[in-house]
Design an enzyme around this catalytic site. Structure first.
Site, short mmCIF file in Angstrom:
data_model
loop_
_atom_site.label_atom_id
_atom_site.label_comp_id
_atom_site.label_asym_id
_atom_site.label_seq_id
_atom_site.Cartn_x
_atom_site.Cartn_y
_atom_site.Cartn_z
N SER B 158 48.40 119.83 19.61
CA SER B 158 48.35 119.04 20.84
C SER B 158 49.26 119.65 21.91
CB SER B 158 48.70 117.58 20.53
OG SER B 158 48.24 116.72 21.55
N ASP B 316 37.95 114.04 18.03
CA ASP B 316 39.07 113.84 18.95
C ASP B 316 38.61 113.08 20.19
OD1 ASP B 316 41.30 114.06 20.61
OD2 ASP B 316 41.71 116.13 20.03
N HIS B 350 42.05 112.46 17.18
CA HIS B 350 42.98 113.50 17.62
C HIS B 350 43.99 113.83 16.51
CE1 HIS B 350 45.23 115.78 20.61
NE2 HIS B 350 46.33 115.11 20.35
#
Lengths: 370, 370
Positions: B158, B316, B350
Site C-alpha cells: 500500500s 481491492d 485491500h
C-alpha cells in the site's frame, strides 16, 4: 422535424388513512406524493408503476414548468413515444414512505419530518421503523384509492428496483412484469457497514441533538458528510477521474478540485433532505431482504412469478454488479426463468441507472410490449 | 521436525537531525523508528528496505516477546528461511515520517504529535505539509546514519509500495529492485474524495477543536468514524459477507452484527493513532503522484530503472486493481519492461497485501534471488 411539446406534470398528494407497519406500530395518517403521466384507461388496467431511489421523489418525468432546466429522473424513457410510452400506458410514479426530500413541491409524503398527530410536532427520531415492504403497503393503499387493481409492470432504479421486487413478491397477481435497474435483492454486509457510517456521520454533528434539532438548525455538516459518502459511492470513478482528476484547487475548501466539488455538492443536496428521514431511510435500506422467514435469497427469488428485466450498472461501486446482479440472475434461474438483462455502462457508477437509462430504451420497450 | 526459534525483535529509534521538506519548511529534529532483522554484511550491501502502510509501523516481522500473540505485519515472508530470508539479507523496516501510531513502543517517529522544539508543545495542526517523497528523504537520512549506501530492494504494501516507487525514482542508483504490493503510483480522484471525507469526519467531532485538542481528550468519535471508513474500504466484502453477513445484533450498537463489529474495531484501532497525524497522513497520501513536473504517469513509470514485482489484490476496493495496477503495468511497458505480477486473492479486499502475502512467498523469493 416533428417535435413533441414538453411533458408538463404536477405533483399530487393522496391522504390514505392509517397504515399498520411491519414493526407492529401504526401510522395513523399516511400521505403519499405521486405524479401521473398518460391517461388511465376506462378499465384502469394500463398502469405502469414507478418507484424511486434513495434520495429521489415522484418527479420521474416531464417538467413542472415548460422553462424548467431539468426534467424528472427517468424522462429519457418515460413520455409520449418513449420506451414507457405515455400514449399507451398510464405511468404512476409513487413516492416511498419515508421519502427523504423536504424541498417543495416535495416534502409531504409521510416521513420523520411529518407531524405526529399524537404530539402535534414532527416525529423526528421517534418515527417508527419502516422497511421496503411498508413502502409497498403504502403504495398499495394509493392504488386502492385510485381504483387500480392490476398493473402492467412495476419499475424503478436502485431502491425503486427493490420496491419493484417487493411488489412482485407481495402482490404476485397484480405484477406480471418488473424492471429492476441497479437494484439490490437485499443489502449485503459491506453496504450495511457503509450505511451505518453514514448514520454515524449525522449523529456525530452536535447540531443533531439525538434527533431533536429545531427545523431552523438542522445538523447540516453531519448530513453533508453522509451525503458526501453517498455521492462518492454512487458516482462513477471514471467520470470523476476524467472531469476532476488530480486537478489542484488550493482554496480554503481543500488542495484538490475534487474536494471542493464534493463539499459543494454535498452541502447543496443535503439541504434538500431531512436528517431524521435520511437516517430512517438508511435503516429501511439496511433491513431490505427479499428473503424472509428463514428462506435463502435464491429461494425467495425462485418464488417470484413476474417476468424480470434487469438493468445492472457495470461500474456500480455502491451496489457492485457482481455482488448484486449475479445473485438475482442465479435465484431466478433456480426458479426456472431467465432474467432479461442489459448492462449499463460503467462511466457514471451506480448513477448509470439514471444517467444511462436512455440506453435501455429498446430493451424496456420490447419488454413491456412482449 | 525442525522448528525455528521465534524471531525476536526490538523497536529502535534514530535521531537524524534536520530535514528540509518539499513544502519549503524544515523539520529541525527528525526521529524515525525502525526494526532490523538479520545481520548487516561487512560491506553493508545486503539490505532489503521495508516501508509500511497507512496505519502501520516498523513492526514488520517477529515478536517483541516470545509469548506475544501476533507477529509483525509481513512475518509470513520475512524471517530465517522465509521469502525475504534474514539469514541472507539484513531487513530494515523503517517508519514513514508522519507515522500515525502513538501506542508504545511506537509513537516516537516524527509526526504532528511530536514536540515542536520552537514551542515545546506538539505541532498539532501546525505540522508542516509532508508527502511521500519526504518520507523517502527521511529514510535516506537513516540509511546514511547507518552507513548503508546501496540496497538489494525496497518493498512494502500500500503506502509502503508507494514509498518503494518513490525510492526507485529518487535514488535509482541505490534501488535495483522494488516490490509494490496493493500499491498506488498516485492517488486517483475517487480516493482523494474518500480521504477528504475521512478528514471531514475527524473535523466534525467538536472535540477536535481545530486540531488543538488536549492529549487526554482527543476527538475519539470523529477519528473512529474516519477509521470505520478506512476499515470498511480496506476490508474484503467476501470475508465480511461470510463472517457477519446479515446476522442480526439488536444491541444498542445497532440492528446488525456488522454494525457492532465495525464500531468496536473502529474505536479500538482509533485509540492507537493521533487525529492530527491521521489527517497529515491522509493529506500526504492525497498528494502522492509518481508523476511530477508536468509529466504523465506513464512517463514517470517509464523512467524507473528498478526491476519491479507487483502484488495487486483482486478484490481491492480501496485501490481497485483495474484502476491502480493496470496503469503501473502500462507505464512500465512504455519503458520497455514487463513487471512481474502475482495477483493476490480477493477475499480480504485491500488487506490481501497483508493477510495473503504468504501466497507470494515463491514469487518474492525468486524475484530477490534472480
Amino acid at each position: 422535424m416533428l417535435s413533441s411539446p414538453p411533458l408538463l406534470t404536477t405533483k399530487q398528494h393522496a391522504e390514505l388513512g392509517p397504515l399498520a407497519l411491519r414493526c407492529g406500530q401504526v401510522l395513523p395518517e399516511v400521505v403519499l406524493g405521486y405524479e401521473a403521466y398518460g391517461e388511465l384507461s376506462p378499465a384502469r388496467d394500463n398502469v405502469v408503476l414507478l418507484c424511486h431511489f434513495f434520495s429521489g421523489n415522484a418527479h420521474a418525468a416531464g417538467r413542472y414548468r415548460a422553462d424548467e432546466a431539468l426534467p424528472g429522473w427517468w424522462d429519457a424513457v418515460v413520455g409520449p413515444g418513449k420506451a414507457i410510452d405515455t400514449r399507451r400506458w398510464c405511468v404512476l410514479s409513487v413516492e416511498a414512505l419515508g421519502c427523504v426530500r423536504v424541498d417543495a413541491p416535495h416534502g409531504r409524503t409521510t416521513n420523520p419530518n411529518s407531524l405526529n398527530p399524537a404530539t402535534g410536532r414532527p416525529y423526528g427520531p421517534d418515527f417508527p421503523p419502516i422497511d421496503v415492504r411498508d413502502m409497498v403497503a403504502a403504495q398499495k393503499l394509493l392504488l386502492d384509492h385510485l381504483g387500480v387493481r392490476s398493473l402492467v409492470a412495476v419499475a424503478g432504479p436502485s431502491l425503486g428496483g427493490a420496491q419493484a421486487l417487493a411488489w412482485a413478491q407481495m402482490h404476485p397477481d397484480m405484477v406480471p412484469k418488473l424492471i429492476a435497474a441497479i437494484a439490490p435483492a437485499r443489502l449485503e454486509a459491506q453496504e450495511i457497514a457503509l450505511y451505518r457510517l453514514m448514520k454515524e456521520a449525522i449523529r456525530l454533528d452536535p447540531a443533531y441533538q439525538g434527533g431533536h434539532y429545531p427545523p431552523e438548525a438542522p445538523p447540516r455538516q453531519g448530513l453533508a458528510l453522509a451525503m458526501g459518502m453517498m455521492i462518492a459511492h454512487a458516482g462513477g470513478r471514471a467520470e470523476l477521474a476524467h472531469r476532476l482528476g488530480r486537478r489542484p484547487h488550493g482554496g480554503p475548501e481543500g488542495e484538490w478540485a475534487v474536494e471542493a466539488w464534493l463539499q459543494e455538492e454535498a452541502l447543496r443536496r443535503s439541504a434538500l433532505v431531512d436528517a431524521n428521514a435520511w437516517i430512517a431511510m438508511l435503516e429501511a435500506n439496511m433491513r431490505w431482504d427479499l428473503a424472509q422467514g428463514g428462506q435463502s435469497l435464491e429461494e425467495a427469488l425462485a418464488e417470484l412469478q413476474a417476468k424480470v428485466l434487469l438493468l445492472p450498472g457495470l461500474g456500480d461501486a455502491l451496489l457492485p454488479w457482481a455482488d448484486y446482479h449475479q445473485p438475482l440472475v442465479q435465484g431466478l434461474a433456480a426458479g426456472g426463468r431467465e432474467a432479461e438483462t442489459l448492462a449499463l455502462p460503467g462511466t457514471f457508477g451506480h448513477l448509470a441507472g439514471l444517467a444511462h437509462i436512455g440506453l435501455a430504451e429498446g430493451a424496456i420497450r420490447a419488454f413491456l410490449e412482449a
